[in-house]
Scaffold this active site. Structure first.
Site, PDB file in Angstrom:
ATOM      1  CG  HIS A 182      -2.057   0.934   1.109  1.00  0.00           C
ATOM      2  ND1 HIS A 182      -1.972   2.262   1.436  1.00  0.00           N
ATOM      3  CD2 HIS A 182      -3.316   0.725   0.649  1.00  0.00           C
ATOM      4  CE1 HIS A 182      -3.134   2.839   1.195  1.00  0.00           C
ATOM      5  NE2 HIS A 182      -3.971   1.938   0.710  1.00  0.00           N
ATOM      6  CG  ASP A 207      -8.527  -4.331  -2.714  1.00  0.00           C
ATOM      7  OD1 ASP A 207      -9.714  -4.169  -2.415  1.00  0.00           O
ATOM      8  OD2 ASP A 207      -7.824  -3.447  -3.222  1.00  0.00           O
TER       9      ASP A 207
HETATM   10  N1  CMC Z   1       4.042  -7.566  -4.893  1.00  0.00           N
HETATM   11  C1  CMC Z   1       5.386  -7.583  -5.040  1.00  0.00           C
HETATM   12  N2  CMC Z   1       6.180  -6.530  -4.857  1.00  0.00           N
HETATM   13  C2  CMC Z   1       5.605  -5.386  -4.490  1.00  0.00           C
HETATM   14  C3  CMC Z   1       4.215  -5.278  -4.303  1.00  0.00           C
HETATM   15  C4  CMC Z   1       3.423  -6.429  -4.511  1.00  0.00           C
HETATM   16  N3  CMC Z   1       2.100  -6.388  -4.356  1.00  0.00           N
HETATM   17  N4  CMC Z   1       3.889  -4.010  -3.929  1.00  0.00           N
HETATM   18  C5  CMC Z   1       5.041  -3.336  -3.889  1.00  0.00           C
HETATM   19  N5  CMC Z   1       6.094  -4.165  -4.221  1.00  0.00           N
HETATM   20  C6  CMC Z   1       7.526  -3.821  -4.224  1.00  0.00           C
HETATM   21  C7  CMC Z   1       7.888  -3.000  -5.442  1.00  0.00           C
HETATM   22  O1  CMC Z   1       8.305  -3.817  -6.511  1.00  0.00           O
HETATM   23  C8  CMC Z   1       8.996  -2.135  -4.896  1.00  0.00           C
HETATM   24  O2  CMC Z   1      10.168  -2.928  -4.820  1.00  0.00           O
HETATM   25  P1  CMC Z   1      11.626  -2.243  -5.054  1.00  0.00           P
HETATM   26  O3  CMC Z   1      11.777  -1.244  -3.959  1.00  0.00           O
HETATM   27  O4  CMC Z   1      12.594  -3.384  -4.974  1.00  0.00           O
HETATM   28  O5  CMC Z   1      11.585  -1.621  -6.427  1.00  0.00           O
HETATM   29  C9  CMC Z   1       8.565  -1.850  -3.449  1.00  0.00           C
HETATM   30  O6  CMC Z   1       7.738  -2.982  -3.094  1.00  0.00           O
HETATM   31  C10 CMC Z   1       7.765  -0.570  -3.299  1.00  0.00           C
HETATM   32  O7  CMC Z   1       6.672  -0.616  -4.210  1.00  0.00           O
HETATM   33  P2  CMC Z   1       6.053   0.628  -4.979  1.00  0.00           P
HETATM   34  O8  CMC Z   1       5.316   0.161  -6.178  1.00  0.00           O
HETATM   35  O9  CMC Z   1       7.103   1.664  -5.170  1.00  0.00           O
HETATM   36  O10 CMC Z   1       5.049   1.162  -3.882  1.00  0.00           O
HETATM   37  P3  CMC Z   1       3.878   2.120  -4.143  1.00  0.00           P
HETATM   38  O11 CMC Z   1       3.630   2.771  -2.842  1.00  0.00           O
HETATM   39  O12 CMC Z   1       4.118   3.025  -5.295  1.00  0.00           O
HETATM   40  O13 CMC Z   1       2.702   1.125  -4.581  1.00  0.00           O
HETATM   41  C11 CMC Z   1       0.807  -0.272  -4.594  1.00  0.00           C
HETATM   42  C12 CMC Z   1       1.650   0.728  -3.782  1.00  0.00           C
HETATM   43  C13 CMC Z   1      -0.501  -0.499  -3.849  1.00  0.00           C
HETATM   44  C14 CMC Z   1       0.481   0.304  -5.977  1.00  0.00           C
HETATM   45  C15 CMC Z   1       1.604  -1.581  -4.737  1.00  0.00           C
HETATM   46  O14 CMC Z   1       1.930  -2.106  -3.464  1.00  0.00           O
HETATM   47  C16 CMC Z   1       0.850  -2.644  -5.562  1.00  0.00           C
HETATM   48  O15 CMC Z   1       0.916  -2.612  -6.795  1.00  0.00           O
HETATM   49  N6  CMC Z   1       0.130  -3.590  -4.863  1.00  0.00           N
HETATM   50  C17 CMC Z   1      -0.663  -4.582  -5.559  1.00  0.00           C
HETATM   51  C18 CMC Z   1      -1.970  -3.947  -5.991  1.00  0.00           C
HETATM   52  C19 CMC Z   1      -2.917  -3.744  -4.819  1.00  0.00           C
HETATM   53  O16 CMC Z   1      -3.149  -4.656  -4.021  1.00  0.00           O
HETATM   54  N7  CMC Z   1      -3.513  -2.549  -4.754  1.00  0.00           N
HETATM   55  C20 CMC Z   1      -4.530  -2.247  -3.760  1.00  0.00           C
HETATM   56  C21 CMC Z   1      -4.183  -1.111  -2.884  1.00  0.00           C
HETATM   57  S1  CMC Z   1      -5.305  -1.015  -1.494  1.00  0.00           S
HETATM   58  C22 CMC Z   1      -6.814  -0.602  -2.159  1.00  0.00           C
HETATM   59  C23 CMC Z   1      -6.878   0.789  -2.657  1.00  0.00           C
HETATM   60  O17 CMC Z   1      -6.513   1.720  -1.925  1.00  0.00           O
HETATM   61  O18 CMC Z   1      -7.356   0.960  -3.796  1.00  0.00           O
END
Ligand code: CMC
Length: 435
Positions: free
Chosen positions: A314, A372
């Site tokens: 998240h 989710d």
């Molecule tokens: N699976 C594997 N790796 C992950 C995941 C995941 N679900 N989420 C983040 N990471 C890794 C990412 O690859 C990165 O690694 P590194 O630092 O080595 O490059 C690190 O964790 C930080 O991730 P980020 O994408 O920079 O983090 P963010 O804050 O931009 O993204 C997120 C948050 C929710 C988009 C992401 O965690 C994600 O894509 N999760 C899966 C989709 C999901 O479940 N979304 C629902 C969010 S809650 C409901 C809502 O609010 O809508």
């Protein structure tokens, strides 16, 4: 009102230009903010913050998240207390008005919402223009935007009464629209709202009843969905809420602004994650189930695979999402009440969670289950198809979107949203002569 702090922030430059001092404001809780509104006029520079990771875009009193603690407050009340003691319309009233309703206010609010749940008959014909196999979020984006054409007597945003009526209309009609989108995809007749049912009970009936027989709403199903609605009602300045604010900041009508929020929510990184999460579990189940979890997790950790563990991670929570705990509780309750305790997808989800919470990759990155992760399993058990999950989320989030839109319009500092950029394209050049 934000409070001016004694602290000041000073920006200094390595080229010898004079430092600039900025005021710092404190909120009730949470990080202070540096007021950089005068930065450009004083320095000729902008800040660079893609994805707004370090930017407070507004002042707000609705929802507060402490991502490190895993805490979520609606108007100051912790989400677990809210989820255990309130129904969704209590929460809607709270989010919109700032306080929980007293019994008289609750009766009046419930009645107001109930008596606005029917939609203009012509909307049925508008809906019939869609293909039956259209994605429900495509249909919902269109239907919500179209409300401004059907209810143009409440689109004057400078009129408080119009704003109030459009808010009630949106909250009241959203379940009707989502259920209509579902019935349409099945080729079944639309079920009209029934006023002696609760907000959530009515939604369940509009989704699952047919005109051929009486329908009794199952209490466990109603309670579980009500909890899903409560947990999704608002979540601070997330992507869809910021979209509603940005869209609404131009002065457009609330139906158009909320339609923009629906469109944003659709994305798999936001509201679409619940559908994507269930698809991931189903795919994994069909390809080896629990035995293949280890292999799948290796793929998730491999950056080249493009696979993410959906329902994990998240932008704000760097701890267990408090909504995920409540959703896991509801998941157990629903599966047991419906005799689905041995549901293989639930087992799979628990195993993925167990491994992830111990795995260095997830621990180092502070990746925990989000809301989710379990909500898809609950909805599937209730009989809601995955393609409708995000529409159910949109239904609930409409309350937050409207409250945030209203708060923005009442804010004396409110301006049309207009981010700036760091331009990297060509400098001025002349079109060649032959053109
Ligand atoms: N699976 C594997 N790796 C992950 C995941 C995941 N679900 N989420 C983040 N990471 C890794 C990412 O690859 C990165 O690694 P590194 O630092 O080595 O490059 C690190 O964790 C930080 O991730 P980020 O994408 O920079 O983090 P963010 O804050 O931009 O993204 C997120 C948050 C929710 C988009 C992401 O965690 C994600 O894509 N999760 C899966 C989709 C999901 O479940 N979304 C629902 C969010 S809650 C409901 C809502 O609010 O809508």
């Amino acid at each position: 009102m934000m409070k001016l702090s004694d602290k000041k922030a000073t920006l200094s430059f390595s080229d010898g230009s004079a430092p600039i001092e900025f005021p710092v404001y404190s909120g009730t809780i949470g990080p202070d903010v540096i007021d950089i509104r005068k930065l450009y006029s004083q320095s000729g520079m902008f800040t660079y913050d893609p994805g707004f990771l370090a930017t407070a875009s507004c002042e707000s009193s609705i929802t507060f998240i402490d991502g490190d603690k895993g805490q979520l407050l609606y108007r100051g009340y912790p989400i677990d207390q809210i989820a255990k003691n309130c129904d969704f319309l209590d929460v809607a009233y709270l989010i919109l008005n700032g306080e929980l309703p007293n019994p008289a206010q609750k009766t009046e609010f419930d009645s107001l919402i109930t008596h606005h749940s029917m939609v203009h008959e012509q909307l049925h014909f508008f809906l019939r223009g869609f293909r039956r196999d259209a994605h429900p979020m495509a249909v919902l984006t269109g239907l919500v935007g179209a409300l401004s054409a059907f209810y143009h007597d409440s689109t004057d945003i400078t009129n408080p009464r119009h704003r109030e009526i459009s808010a009630i209309r949106l909250i009241a009609k959203m379940p009707t629209l989502v259920a209509m989108a579902y019935k349409y995809s099945l080729g079944q007749p639309f079920i009209h709202p029934q006023n002696d049912l609760s907000y959530t009970g009515n939604f369940v009936r509009m989704m699952f009843a047919t005109p051929c027989e009486d329908y009794k709403v199952n209490d466990v199903v109603e309670r579980a969905l009500d909890r899903i609605f409560i947990l999704h009602a608002d979540h601070e300045q997330n992507a869809s809420t910021s979209t509603v604010r940005l869209c609404g900041s131009s002065g457009t009508n609330p139906f158009a602004a909320i339609a923009a929020g629906v469109a944003c929510l659709w994305g798999p990184a936001h509201g679409g994650a619940n559908e994507a999460c269930l698809q991931m579990l189903e795919h994994l189940q069909a390809n080896g189930g629990v035995a293949k979890v280890g292999e799948f997790m290796e793929k998730v950790k491999d950056k080249n695979s493009g696979v993410r563990l959906m329902g994990f991670g998240h932008r704000v929570y760097k701890n267990y999402d408090p909504r995920a705990k409540l959703m896991q509780e509801t998941c157990k309750e629903v599966l047991s009440a419906l005799g689905l305790e041995k549901d293989p997808l639930f087992k799979l989800a628990m195993e993925l969670e167990r491994i992830a919470l111990e795995d260095k990759y997830f621990v180092d990155r502070k990746l925990y289950p989000n809301v989710d992760f379990y909500s898809g399993i609950v909805q599937r058990a209730i009989g809601i198809p995955p393609s409708l999950f995000t529409a159910v989320f949109a239904l609930a989030r409409t309350v937050g979107w409207i409250a945030q839109w209203n708060e923005m319009l009442s804010d004396p500092d409110y301006k049309i949203g207009r981010p700036r950029q760091l331009y990297m394209g060509s400098a001025v050049r002349n079109v060649p002569a032959k053109h």
